[in-house]
Design a protein around this motif. Structure first.
Motif, PDB file in Angstrom:
ATOM      1  N   LEU A 177       0.813  -1.211   0.000  1.00 40.32           N
ATOM      2  CA  LEU A 177       0.000   0.000   0.000  1.00 40.32           C
ATOM      3  C   LEU A 177       0.852   1.268   0.000  1.00 40.32           C
ATOM      4  O   LEU A 177       0.586   2.194  -0.768  1.00 40.32           O
ATOM      5  CB  LEU A 177      -0.961   0.000   1.211  1.00 40.32           C
ATOM      6  N   ALA A 178       1.877   1.330   0.841  1.00 40.41           N
ATOM      7  CA  ALA A 178       2.717   2.538   0.912  1.00 40.41           C
ATOM      8  C   ALA A 178       3.339   2.842  -0.452  1.00 40.41           C
ATOM      9  O   ALA A 178       3.416   4.006  -0.864  1.00 40.41           O
ATOM     10  CB  ALA A 178       3.803   2.383   1.973  1.00 40.41           C
ATOM     11  N   ASP A 179       3.770   1.812  -1.181  1.00 41.81           N
ATOM     12  CA  ASP A 179       4.378   2.006  -2.503  1.00 41.81           C
ATOM     13  C   ASP A 179       3.347   2.468  -3.532  1.00 41.81           C
ATOM     14  O   ASP A 179       3.635   3.286  -4.403  1.00 41.81           O
ATOM     15  CB  ASP A 179       5.052   0.719  -2.991  1.00 41.81           C
ATOM     16  N   GLN A 180       2.126   1.933  -3.428  1.00 40.10           N
ATOM     17  CA  GLN A 180       1.067   2.365  -4.338  1.00 40.10           C
ATOM     18  C   GLN A 180       0.711   3.839  -4.097  1.00 40.10           C
ATOM     19  O   GLN A 180       0.553   4.612  -5.046  1.00 40.10           O
ATOM     20  CB  GLN A 180      -0.178   1.494  -4.165  1.00 40.10           C
ATOM     21  N   LEU A 181       0.600   4.213  -2.834  1.00 39.94           N
ATOM     22  CA  LEU A 181       0.297   5.599  -2.488  1.00 39.94           C
ATOM     23  C   LEU A 181       1.413   6.528  -2.963  1.00 39.94           C
ATOM     24  O   LEU A 181       1.163   7.597  -3.520  1.00 39.94           O
ATOM     25  CB  LEU A 181       0.083   5.741  -0.977  1.00 39.94           C
TER      26      LEU A 181
ATOM     27  N   ARG B 266       5.269   5.164   4.873  1.00 41.87           N
ATOM     28  CA  ARG B 266       5.563   3.880   5.524  1.00 41.87           C
ATOM     29  C   ARG B 266       5.194   3.928   7.010  1.00 41.87           C
ATOM     30  O   ARG B 266       4.670   2.963   7.556  1.00 41.87           O
ATOM     31  CB  ARG B 266       7.028   3.500   5.323  1.00 41.87           C
ATOM     32  N   LEU B 267       5.482   5.081   7.636  1.00 46.67           N
ATOM     33  CA  LEU B 267       5.081   5.267   9.042  1.00 46.67           C
ATOM     34  C   LEU B 267       3.560   5.198   9.181  1.00 46.67           C
ATOM     35  O   LEU B 267       3.029   4.560  10.078  1.00 46.67           O
ATOM     36  CB  LEU B 267       5.547   6.634   9.552  1.00 46.67           C
ATOM     37  N   LEU B 268       2.879   5.876   8.274  1.00 50.59           N
ATOM     38  CA  LEU B 268       1.417   5.923   8.302  1.00 50.59           C
ATOM     39  C   LEU B 268       0.833   4.516   8.154  1.00 50.59           C
ATOM     40  O   LEU B 268      -0.031   4.103   8.934  1.00 50.59           O
ATOM     41  CB  LEU B 268       0.940   6.834   7.154  1.00 50.59           C
TER      42      LEU B 268
END
Length: 198
Positions: free
Chosen positions: A88-92, A191-193
């Motif tokens: 998800l972090a990479d997609q965002l 990534r933190l989120l």
């Protein structure tokens, strides 16, 4: 014959709109947003002040006249950037990074845009801008929903958007905004989120 006249009229309107956009972008960049006046922009675009007001209610509206078209196209690219199967972090990040690279091409105008959009709710260009922002938010929400996050996807999308918006402003405020540095910083924040959502 009527169709020909209307197509000539449409071409003239588009040419006028383009001259206004170019004049405003040039004067905002060279003189600064505060110093440029509607009268100077009309003169530079070779239109009357009344004609200028047909396209934008004020200088703030002109900022969005300059950006809306490109912002819409950039948002299309951003929404197509995430690849299925990525975390998800990479997609965002893939979606958000497109805007960093685009704004890095015109930092002086980008600063004006980011400064002016905070409370932008009325004006001839407002509905278009809000439609573009809504599409981006819906795209983020769709990514969150597919990732099956336990929280409300609309709330998480807003959270992501807030982090992204603040990060973008933080980055563009630097004297020479490097998109790679801005994107790297946003990667850490996302990534933190996402880790926090787990």
């Amino acid at each position: 014959m009527a169709g020909h006249k209307s197509s000539v009229r449409e071409r003239k309107k588009l040419a006028t709109r383009e001259r206004i956009r170019a004049a405003a972008a040039d004067l905002f960049t060279r003189r600064g947003y505060g110093a440029a006046t509607m009268r100077q922009i009309a003169r530079r675009a070779h239109v009357g002040l009344g004609t200028l007001f047909n396209y934008a209610e004020d200088k703030r509206d002109l900022v969005f006249l300059i950006f809306n078209e490109e912002l819409n196209a950039t948002t299309d690219v951003a929404l197509a950037a995430p690849r299925p199967g990525q975390p998800l972090a990479d997609q965002l990040l893939a979606a958000c990074a497109v805007h960093y690279r685009w704004l890095a091409e015109k930092p002086a105008l980008a600063r004006i845009l980011l400064q002016e959009l905070t409370f932008y709710s009325s004006g001839k260009q407002a509905a278009t801008f809000h439609g573009i922002r809504r599409r981006l938010m819906e795209g983020i929400e769709a990514l969150v929903r597919k990732a099956k996050v336990k929280e409300d996807p609309a709330l998480v999308a807003r959270y992501v958007f807030f982090v992204y918006s603040a990060s973008l402003r933080w980055w563009i405020a630097s004297p020479k905004p490097d998109p790679r540095a801005g994107i790297a910083d946003l990667r850490r924040l996302l990534r933190l989120l996402v880790a926090g959502l787990r």
